[in-house]
Each structure stands twice: as C-alpha cells, then as structure tokens.
Write a protein that holds these residues in place. Sequence first.
Motif, short mmCIF file in Angstrom:
data_model
loop_
_atom_site.label_atom_id
_atom_site.label_comp_id
_atom_site.label_asym_id
_atom_site.label_seq_id
_atom_site.Cartn_x
_atom_site.Cartn_y
_atom_site.Cartn_z
N ARG A 139 -49.85 90.43 119.22
CA ARG A 139 -49.17 90.58 117.93
C ARG A 139 -48.53 89.26 117.47
O ARG A 139 -47.52 89.25 116.75
N GLY A 140 -49.11 88.14 117.91
CA GLY A 140 -48.68 86.85 117.43
C GLY A 140 -47.53 86.21 118.17
O GLY A 140 -47.03 85.16 117.74
N HIS A 141 -47.09 86.80 119.29
CA HIS A 141 -45.95 86.25 120.05
C HIS A 141 -46.47 85.31 121.13
O HIS A 141 -47.24 85.72 122.00
N ILE A 142 -46.01 84.06 121.09
CA ILE A 142 -46.47 83.04 122.04
C ILE A 142 -45.35 82.74 123.03
O ILE A 142 -44.21 82.48 122.64
N CYS A 143 -45.70 82.76 124.31
CA CYS A 143 -44.71 82.48 125.36
C CYS A 143 -44.53 80.97 125.51
O CYS A 143 -45.17 80.17 124.82
N ASP A 144 -43.67 80.57 126.44
CA ASP A 144 -43.46 79.16 126.77
C ASP A 144 -44.74 78.65 127.44
O ASP A 144 -44.96 78.83 128.63
N MET A 145 -45.61 78.02 126.63
CA MET A 145 -46.93 77.63 127.15
C MET A 145 -46.85 76.51 128.17
O MET A 145 -47.72 76.40 129.05
N GLU A 146 -45.84 75.68 128.10
CA GLU A 146 -45.72 74.61 129.11
C GLU A 146 -45.44 75.22 130.48
O GLU A 146 -46.06 74.83 131.48
N MET A 167 -54.43 82.93 115.13
CA MET A 167 -55.18 81.88 114.43
C MET A 167 -54.24 81.21 113.43
O MET A 167 -53.69 81.87 112.55
N GLY A 168 -54.02 79.93 113.59
CA GLY A 168 -53.10 79.20 112.73
C GLY A 168 -51.71 79.04 113.31
O GLY A 168 -50.89 78.32 112.75
N ALA A 169 -51.43 79.68 114.44
CA ALA A 169 -50.13 79.56 115.10
C ALA A 169 -50.17 78.44 116.14
O ALA A 169 -51.23 77.91 116.48
N ALA A 170 -48.97 78.10 116.67
CA ALA A 170 -48.90 76.99 117.62
C ALA A 170 -47.65 77.12 118.48
O ALA A 170 -46.69 77.81 118.12
N TRP A 171 -47.67 76.43 119.63
CA TRP A 171 -46.49 76.26 120.47
C TRP A 171 -46.24 74.76 120.59
O TRP A 171 -47.09 74.02 121.07
N LYS A 172 -45.08 74.31 120.13
CA LYS A 172 -44.74 72.89 120.10
C LYS A 172 -45.87 72.07 119.47
O LYS A 172 -46.29 71.02 119.98
N GLY A 177 -54.67 78.58 121.54
CA GLY A 177 -56.05 78.50 122.02
C GLY A 177 -56.43 77.17 122.58
O GLY A 177 -57.53 77.00 123.12
N ARG A 178 -55.51 76.20 122.53
CA ARG A 178 -55.85 74.84 122.95
C ARG A 178 -55.12 74.41 124.22
O ARG A 178 -55.20 73.25 124.60
N SER A 179 -54.43 75.32 124.87
CA SER A 179 -53.75 74.97 126.12
C SER A 179 -54.62 75.31 127.33
O SER A 179 -54.61 74.59 128.34
N GLY A 180 -55.35 76.41 127.26
CA GLY A 180 -56.18 76.84 128.37
C GLY A 180 -57.58 76.24 128.32
O GLY A 180 -57.88 75.35 127.52
N ALA A 181 -58.45 76.77 129.19
CA ALA A 181 -59.83 76.28 129.25
C ALA A 181 -60.62 76.67 128.01
O ALA A 181 -61.56 75.96 127.61
N ALA A 182 -60.26 77.80 127.39
CA ALA A 182 -60.95 78.27 126.19
C ALA A 182 -60.00 79.12 125.37
O ALA A 182 -59.10 79.76 125.91
N GLY A 183 -60.22 79.12 124.07
CA GLY A 183 -59.48 80.00 123.16
C GLY A 183 -60.45 80.91 122.45
O GLY A 183 -61.54 80.48 122.04
#
Length: 398
Positions: A139-146, A167-172, A177-183
């Motif tokens: 539902r669009g909630h992003i955890c502390d990706m670091e 889609m269109g969201a980000a963390w820092k 979708g760009r922190s892991g091996a695939a999004g």
Amino acid sequence: MTDVFKGSFTQQEPIPEAGIEAAVEVMRHGRLHRYNTVPGELSETALLEQEFAALTGARYCVAVASGGYAMATALRAAGVVPGDHVLSNAFTLAPVPGAIAAVGAVPVFVGVTEALTIDLDDLEAKADGAKFLLLSHMRGHICDMERLMDICNRAGITVIEDCAHTMGAAWKDVPSGRSGAAGCYSCQTYKHVNSGEGGFLVTDDAELAARAVMMSGSYMLYERHLAAPPKEAFETIRYETPNISGRMDNLRAAVLRPQLADLQTQCRRWNERYVRLETGLRGTPGLTVIERPSEETIVGSSIQFLLLDWTDDAVRDVIARCAARGVELKWFGAPEPQAFTSRYDSWRYAPSAPMPASDRVLAGVVDMRVPLTFSLKDCDQIARIIRSEVGAVWQDAA
C-alpha cells in the motif's frame, strides 16, 4: 445523514487521448504482438521498456503480462528453486505469496509494524538460513531501505522488490525497486499507470535480465529489445532457460507510454489528495494516522489508518456506517478474505505460525483507495464522514 458521498471508488480517469490514438493505430495496422514489426519499426513495447528503464534509472527492463508474473519471473531468474524458503511480508496482497508458491518455493512471513512496513527486527531474527526476500512495499509504505539492505547483505539474502504500489515513490531519493536485485511493478487498473493488466521487471544484473527476457517468451528475438543486455549475455542462457510466455503486447504498451510520461504529475495529484484526507482524519478519537517518515517520497494512491485494539464488531460497525454514507473502506482484519483483502493466515498453501504483535496491527488496518477522479472537496467530505462515524462508534464503546 445528509452528508453522503456520491462518487465512485473504482472509477479511473480516462486513458489519455495520446494513448487512445496510439492504441487505435496499433489496431489499424494489426501488429499487436511485440515482435511483429516491419523493417525499420521499433515496437511500442520495446520503446516502453526503454522509457521505463530511463525513468527508474535501471539498465534493463522487461515489460510483461502482470505484476505477479514479474515477481515470479524475477524469483526464477534470481535462482529460486522449488523448496527454497523465501521471506516476505505478513502484510501484503495474495499475488506476493502466490508468486513464491508459483515457483515451488515456501513463503516465510515476516511481521508488520504499526507503520505498516516490514518489521526489520523480525527480519533480522529470521534471516539465518534464508537466501531470498520478496519485499512488498504494501500500500505504498516503504521501510528503512538502508537498514533492510544491510541486514540482507550481511545474511547473503537476495532482495526482490514488489513495487506494485510504489511506482514513482522513493526512499532517500532512491526510486522504489532500485535497492534490491530486481524491482517488479504493476500496470493493473488500480495502480499508477493503467493498462488493465501488465507489469515491469527492472534490474542492473545482465544475467537476471537475460533470463527474464527468455522466460517472458522472446524465443530467439531478444535482440529486438532496447532495454535488454547485449546478445553475449544470452549465449548460454538461451539454451537453458524455459519459455514461460508472459510478454506485454503492443496494444497495452501504446496505452501506457503517454501515462508513463505524465507519471510525475499524476503522483503529485495523488499526494495532494492524500494530504487532504490525512489532514481531515488527524485528531479523530480512536483513530491512528500512519506517520510517513521524511526519508520517504510517497505516492498517495491509497490511504490507511489504524483502529488499534478495537473489537471486531466495532470495526465492522465503522465499515458499515461509512458504506451507508457512500465511503468504501476495506478491512484487513476480517477472519475470512474479502475482495482483495486477506491475511497471511488465509493463504493455506503457505503454512504459518501466529504472530501476535502483527496480528494486533492487521486487526486494525483500514484501507481506502484514492482515485484521481476525486476532487479535493471530495477528499474533505470523505474525511468528514470517516471522522464522524469513527467518532460515533468510539463514543458508543466508551
């Protein structure tokens, strides 16, 4: 009960005229299959992949038939085999554990916090022995990706991101979708771009991308992709990778390309509505607003709040009273699946043990879509109705 909302929670905006014109052109020439091109022609699907790769900053992109197919393909391409244990969120939608089960793997559920993100302490406790995490930005909630990537990197866990709602969201400022091996992303009607069904897989890993292209059903036509690895990456992979056809077609790609070009504007419009709703709900007795961290760039296409420690009957009463006034709320705490809402203990193909802290959160999660067909005045009215009915039930229970 004079204040009744008359709008629709399932009505989307029209497809942009440019998308309609492009789709009609595809239908006129009849070359709907992505590889059915004439000399010198670039397919709509190949152009869409190139544009989505550029939007996310990924090296490679594969457009596919659905977000669920993207997830299952990413798992296979990353090396998941039958019997592997794959960690994933307890709070998510059924296609996420479904993608794990589809490749013969076993979902292992990780708890949810009151912020509606994956419980990183629980993840750390369950990291030993796991090789993969299918992370749902539910539902669009992003955890502390670091912190999440630090946990997974130390444990040797490959992360696949489910970005159906981000889609269109980000963390820092790092795109979802760009922190892991695939999004993996969805283009289903209620997501951020609308082709009815559809999806994307993005990655910087040439081998993973090449396997995904072959699995999607490229046969030996992979050189017609614009956002795929060079042909050298396919030399061995093309002989050993099964074809599990799930390509996107040119008709859907034609519909999507103008929407993708306008995604930033649409995200801004969603967030205006989200903030208006959130502001209207703040301070409601018994209702907990989900606080969004400053590091998170959100896309507010839905909104959630918590009725923590309420009885089931009281939550049902709120849902029913709001529905009578035209406001459609969904509850993730119901003991039986309803519409798209279900709980980790509903998925009987994925055995699980109770998680009391997570169960408490899930019992209180109330969810609402925020279509762009709502005006800001609509959002004010909806917030007033929810506030009124939550307050009435809360007062009755006091």
